[in-house]
Write an enzyme that holds these catalytic residues in place. Structure first.
Site, short mmCIF file in Angstrom:
data_model
loop_
_atom_site.label_atom_id
_atom_site.label_comp_id
_atom_site.label_asym_id
_atom_site.label_seq_id
_atom_site.Cartn_x
_atom_site.Cartn_y
_atom_site.Cartn_z
N TYR A 144 0.86 -1.20 0.00
CA TYR A 144 0.00 0.00 0.00
C TYR A 144 0.89 1.24 0.00
O TYR A 144 1.87 1.31 0.73
CB TYR A 144 -0.89 0.01 1.25
N ASP A 239 9.30 2.66 0.06
CA ASP A 239 8.26 3.35 0.80
C ASP A 239 8.41 2.95 2.26
O ASP A 239 7.98 1.89 2.68
CB ASP A 239 6.88 2.98 0.25
N LYS A 267 4.24 8.86 9.03
CA LYS A 267 3.99 8.28 10.35
C LYS A 267 4.99 8.77 11.42
O LYS A 267 4.86 9.90 11.86
CB LYS A 267 3.87 6.75 10.24
C1 PLP Z 1 0.30 4.75 5.76
C2 PLP Z 1 1.05 4.50 4.54
C3 PLP Z 1 1.03 5.38 3.44
C4 PLP Z 1 0.08 6.53 3.36
O1 PLP Z 1 0.33 7.48 4.34
P1 PLP Z 1 -0.86 8.50 4.77
O2 PLP Z 1 -0.19 9.43 5.71
O3 PLP Z 1 -1.93 7.65 5.37
O4 PLP Z 1 -1.31 9.16 3.52
C5 PLP Z 1 1.88 5.13 2.39
N1 PLP Z 1 2.72 4.08 2.40
C6 PLP Z 1 2.76 3.21 3.41
C7 PLP Z 1 3.73 2.09 3.37
C8 PLP Z 1 1.92 3.38 4.51
O5 PLP Z 1 1.94 2.49 5.50
#
Ligand code: PLP
Length: 421
Positions: A144, A239, A267
């Site tokens: 994701y 990511d 995060k």
């Molecule tokens: C949470 C998440 C996102 C998206 O971040 P948001 O701040 O919710 O837009 C993208 N990549 C990964 C791996 C994530 O866990």
């Protein structure tokens, strides 16, 4: 456990907010329940509107590595607020945070701050395309990367068939340049590169997948991605929105010793405030406006209050590096308890998932063999015992620095006493 107030607040919320929530997974739908409304949180504990207390293993879906309402972070944020909430002009704190990120994250030579992980990934991909002059990207099944159009794809019948958007409202054309490979499946990546040797701008990967439950990379998988992207002049993007500052100060790049070209962070980097970042090689980052021709901007980007929370959080983590060993040890106690129940357990550092399946989980296909009805029963059981885990089989369990050995032992005991149904 009385949750009347949460129930009535949820009915009211549904009148004004679609589904009563501002992010879908919060609605508890996949476990057939209604959400708890949280009033406040401190350390490892959440307190709901009915006055119940829960030991929290969601940690706001990852940011809360220091636990909730860390005194140092809150004090710094309060002080920052006194000076004004936003200026729309540069501040020295933005440089301070960017410098910390370049010090800690091995691949980061320059940094651009944004406000969400979605925005960070979307911008990193645009930049990789601008830098290479190519359109196609490879992403992995079950990874994701936020909710931007081109990344919301679902698998066709085979990996090489045309991809359909996974959400209504995304035009067919928007996912046409997205290629899908299997996580931990080197062959699928090789196949895509042999089909399109010179037209893939980027490979984006969660170095530890944590959005289909936790799925670690197989030995050598990340190094393989490094090698094949280098060979084809393709930008490798890790990511690290979840893994950044979670597995180590330098994230998965440090943990696995593989250096991508770009990294996206979110995060933890915002210490609980809306802040994220994309960073990487200077020659690539120099392609962003105003120095380069790839446009990206944000009214609240580098917001001084959010940046303060980020700086303070990273300072605490970097001054107490043993924190990662402690998190690892505590999480391994939970891992052991789940194993005794005969569940499939994946763990990397303080990221953990217990899957309700007999099949080892190594990719999206195997993750999907989990019995989500069994998970829902386990979720309810944990909640009844005052333990708040993510309301989905496909989310990670997060441990924070404020979870004490006693908290962990109590949790392990509750798990041991569970009868898997
Ligand atoms: C949470 C998440 C996102 C998206 O971040 P948001 O701040 O919710 O837009 C993208 N990549 C990964 C791996 C994530 O866990």
């Amino acid at each position: 456990m009385n949750t009347e107030k949460s129930a009535s607040l949820f009915s009211e919320a549904q009148q004004y907010i679609p589904g009563g929530v501002n992010s879908p997974v919060r609605a508890f739908r996949s476990v057939g329940k209604t959400p708890l409304f949280i009033k406040k949180a401190k350390g490892a504990y959440l307190f709901d509107e009915d006055g119940n207390r829960y030991l929290d293993y969601v940690c706001s879906w990852g940011p809360g590595i220091l636990g909730h309402a860390s005194e140092r972070v809150i004090r710094a944020v309060k002080n920052a607020c006194e000076d004004g909430l936003t200026f729309g002009a540069p501040t020295k704190k933005e440089t301070e945070l960017a410098k910390m990120i370049t010090d800690f994250v091995p691949a980061a030579e320059q940094v651009r701050l944004v406000s969400s992980g979605t925005e960070a990934v979307m911008s990193a991909i645009r930049l990789a395309r601008g830098y290479t002059g190519r359109d196609k990207i490879i992403k992995f099944e079950g990874n994701y990367h936020g909710h931007s159009d081109g990344l919301l794809v679902k698998a066709g019948s085979g990996l090489l068939t045309d991809l359909a958007p996974a959400s209504a409202g995304v035009p067919e054309g928007y996912t046409k340049s997205t290629l899908l490979a299997g996580y931990n499946d080197e062959e699928s990546v090789k196949e895509l590169f042999s089909l399109y040797p010179d037209s893939i701008a980027a490979v984006i990967v969660e170095p530890v997948a944590a959005n289909m439950g936790v799925v670690p990379p197989k030995e050598g998988f990340l190094a393989f991605l490094r090698q094949i992207t280098e060979k084809h002049g393709t930008v490798l993007i890790f990511d690290e929105v979840i893994t950044g500052f979670r597995l180590a100060l330098g994230g998965a790049g440090e943990y696995y010793g593989v250096k991508p070209d770009m990294v996206t962070l979110g995060k933890i980097v915002g210490g609980g405030m809306p802040l994220a970042a994309y960073c990487g090689r200077k020659d690539i980052m120099q392609c962003v406006a105003p120095v380069g021709s790839v446009y990206q901007a944000g009214t609240l980007s580098g917001n001084p209050v959010a940046v303060t929370a980020g700086i303070e959080t990273l300072k605490i983590l970097s001054n107490e590096r043993e924190v990662y060993e402690r998190l690892d040890r505590k999480t391994s106690v939970l891992e052991q308890a789940f194993k005794e129940k005969g569940l499939q357990v994946n763990r990397v550092g303080s990221l953990l998932s217990a899957f309700f399946t007999d099949v080892p989980v190594t990719d999206y296909e195997t993750a999907k063999t989990s019995d989500t009805a069994s998970f829902a029963k386990y979720f309810s059981y944990m909640l009844e015992n005052g333990i708040y885990v993510a309301p989905s089989q496909f989310e990670a369990m997060f441990v924070s620095a404020t979870h004490t050995d006693m908290d962990i032992e109590r949790t392990a005991q509750v798990i041991r006493e569970y009868t898997v149904k």
